[in-house]
Design a protein around this motif. Structure first.
Motif, PDB file in Angstrom:
ATOM      1  N   ILE A 317       0.862  -1.174   0.000  1.00  0.00           N
ATOM      2  CA  ILE A 317       0.000   0.000   0.000  1.00  0.00           C
ATOM      3  C   ILE A 317       0.901   1.228   0.000  1.00  0.00           C
ATOM      4  O   ILE A 317       1.676   1.438   0.935  1.00  0.00           O
ATOM      5  N   SER A 318       0.816   2.033  -1.043  1.00  0.00           N
ATOM      6  CA  SER A 318       1.693   3.191  -1.147  1.00  0.00           C
ATOM      7  C   SER A 318       1.245   4.270  -0.161  1.00  0.00           C
ATOM      8  O   SER A 318       0.089   4.324   0.253  1.00  0.00           O
ATOM      9  N   ASP A 320       0.962   7.430  -0.721  1.00  0.00           N
ATOM     10  CA  ASP A 320       0.000   8.339  -1.360  1.00  0.00           C
ATOM     11  C   ASP A 320      -1.406   7.745  -1.320  1.00  0.00           C
ATOM     12  O   ASP A 320      -2.377   8.447  -1.007  1.00  0.00           O
ATOM     13  N   ASP A 321      -1.514   6.446  -1.646  1.00  0.00           N
ATOM     14  CA  ASP A 321      -2.820   5.791  -1.611  1.00  0.00           C
ATOM     15  C   ASP A 321      -3.372   5.752  -0.192  1.00  0.00           C
ATOM     16  O   ASP A 321      -4.573   5.928   0.025  1.00  0.00           O
ATOM     17  N   TYR A 322      -2.500   5.508   0.762  1.00  0.00           N
ATOM     18  CA  TYR A 322      -2.952   5.461   2.149  1.00  0.00           C
ATOM     19  C   TYR A 322      -3.586   6.786   2.549  1.00  0.00           C
ATOM     20  O   TYR A 322      -4.643   6.807   3.200  1.00  0.00           O
ATOM     21  N   ARG A 324      -5.073   8.792   0.693  1.00  0.00           N
ATOM     22  CA  ARG A 324      -6.322   8.989  -0.049  1.00  0.00           C
ATOM     23  C   ARG A 324      -7.338   7.892   0.258  1.00  0.00           C
ATOM     24  O   ARG A 324      -8.365   7.784  -0.421  1.00  0.00           O
ATOM     25  N   SER A 325      -7.033   7.063   1.282  1.00  0.00           N
ATOM     26  CA  SER A 325      -7.916   5.946   1.681  1.00  0.00           C
ATOM     27  C   SER A 325      -8.130   4.964   0.534  1.00  0.00           C
ATOM     28  O   SER A 325      -9.238   4.445   0.319  1.00  0.00           O
ATOM     29  N   ILE A 326      -7.061   4.713  -0.207  1.00  0.00           N
ATOM     30  CA  ILE A 326      -7.097   3.722  -1.291  1.00  0.00           C
ATOM     31  C   ILE A 326      -6.247   2.531  -0.885  1.00  0.00           C
ATOM     32  O   ILE A 326      -5.103   2.685  -0.447  1.00  0.00           O
ATOM     33  N   ASP A 327      -6.793   1.340  -1.022  1.00  0.00           N
ATOM     34  CA  ASP A 327      -6.077   0.108  -0.707  1.00  0.00           C
ATOM     35  C   ASP A 327      -5.369  -0.373  -1.972  1.00  0.00           C
ATOM     36  O   ASP A 327      -5.978  -1.002  -2.850  1.00  0.00           O
ATOM     37  N   THR A 328      -4.093  -0.085  -2.096  1.00  0.00           N
ATOM     38  CA  THR A 328      -3.334  -0.408  -3.301  1.00  0.00           C
ATOM     39  C   THR A 328      -3.381  -1.892  -3.620  1.00  0.00           C
ATOM     40  O   THR A 328      -3.468  -2.288  -4.789  1.00  0.00           O
ATOM     41  N   GLU A 331      -6.907  -2.808  -4.852  1.00  0.00           N
ATOM     42  CA  GLU A 331      -7.103  -2.233  -6.187  1.00  0.00           C
ATOM     43  C   GLU A 331      -6.335  -3.025  -7.241  1.00  0.00           C
ATOM     44  O   GLU A 331      -6.830  -3.253  -8.351  1.00  0.00           O
ATOM     45  N   THR A 332      -5.111  -3.457  -6.901  1.00  0.00           N
ATOM     46  CA  THR A 332      -4.325  -4.283  -7.827  1.00  0.00           C
ATOM     47  C   THR A 332      -5.049  -5.579  -8.134  1.00  0.00           C
ATOM     48  O   THR A 332      -5.088  -6.039  -9.292  1.00  0.00           O
TER      49      THR A 332
END
Length: 342
Positions: A317-318, A320-322, A324-328, A331-332
């Protein structure tokens, strides 16, 4: 104290019942408690040869190094610290020493690595209670791209075929499936086997186990197959992504080992934490308890997974994604499964 390792005390496993090994013949002195601990591990621990090859573990050398640190005048706390540090030499999260004042765990199998999981981020995918379904500790829903998602945070609960059939029926129209076992510290091996049963259509050997047959470091039975039985009811026939991180441990590590043996499964995330030995218990003369790995499991190729299983696609989990509340990692997996179905 770390919250997560408390899960490990309850873990695993039920191909055989957990046994208790005594330390008879030792008195309740500082010296005899040290001797009892060293000897019970020496006779029953299952990974000596493997860990000698992996990082040069020499249990006799460990004895020579720690023995002079034991003094009859030392306090219980000081003795506990010496004995705890000795068990850390095994680099095994299943090894823990406990008394009324403390419990010692080896935690470096995950402490030095990115967590690669966030409950708060996951909630943005799962939504509120009315947005997902749950059964037997599993949470599931349909995510974007018509991909089914199953969150399995623990194998502490039994998982029945009826629950699995209901879940599979709900997700049947999905084009792919994500099974998320990140931060799953283990539980019952039978539950890991039950979940793996949705991935097979006939009894399938997906690993092996050996049992200690004598006091020597290499006294083991021949490898006995671990067969996964197909779940009764609907089973998954399409592509699967299994999500892992360093806190995927013990029975969850075994589930990944089973899943990885299936042709339609891709493991995505970070290396698992490992923990592939069935733990046994013993008691020191002072009444302190110790648990340690006594029966090793291997994958279908005979390879140990004690130090973890590498993912097919490694991703963290990058930062930047963290933010933005994005689970890298998730998502992958979604992108991978969408690409596989096009």
């Amino acid at each position: 104290m770390h919250r997560f390792p408390l899960i490990i005390v309850t873990i695993m496993l039920v191909l055989l019942p957990t046994a208790c090994i005594s330390s008879d013949g030792f008195d309740d002195t500082r010296r005899d408690n040290f001797e009892a601990l060293w000897h019970v591990i020496d006779r029953h621990y299952c990974f000596f040869e493997y860990k000698e090859q992996a990082y040069g573990l020499d249990w006799d050398e460990v004895y020579r190094r720690y023995s002079p640190q034991v003094d009859e005048k030392m306090s219980d706390d000081a003795l506990f610290q010496v004995l705890s540090r000795m068990t850390y030499e095994l680099r095994d999260g299943h090894v823990n020493l406990a008394w009324a004042g403390n419990t010692a765990y080896f935690t470096q199998w995950y402490d030095a690595f990115p967590e690669n999981f966030s409950d708060s981020i996951l909630r943005s995918y799962l939504g509120c209670n009315e947005d997902y379904r749950s059964t037997a500790g599993l949470k599931y829903r349909v995510l974007k791209g018509n991909i089914g998602y199953v969150r399995c945070p623990s194998f502490a609960n039994g998982i029945g075929d009826g629950n699995l059939h209901e879940m599979m029926q709900y997700l049947a129209s999905c084009d792919g499936l994500v099974i998320d076992v990140r931060n799953n510290g283990g539980g019952m091996l039978t539950s890991a086997q039950a979940l793996a049963g949705i991935l097979v259509n006939e009894p399938t050997v997906m690993g092996y186990m050996m049992h200690k047959t004598g006091p020597g470091h290499n006294d083991f039975s021949s490898p006995q197959p671990i067969r996964i039985s197909p779940a009764t009811g609907l089973r998954w026939q399409k592509r699967v992504a299994v999500l892992t991180n360093r806190r995927t441990y013990s029975a969850a590590n075994a589930f990944v080992m089973f899943a990885k043996a299936s042709e339609n499964v891709t493991v995505i995330g970070d290396r698992t934490g490992g923990g592939s030995g069935m733990p046994f218990s013993s008691e020191l003369p002072r009444g302190w308890s110790v648990r340690f790995s006594a029966c090793p499991m291997t994958d279908i190729s005979g390879k140990h997974t004690e130090f973890g299983i590498e993912p097919d696609i490694h991703v963290d989990i990058s930062s930047d994604d963290y933010q933005r509340s994005i689970d890298t990692i998730l998502e992958t997996a979604l992108e991978f499964l969408e690409g596989e179905t096009e």
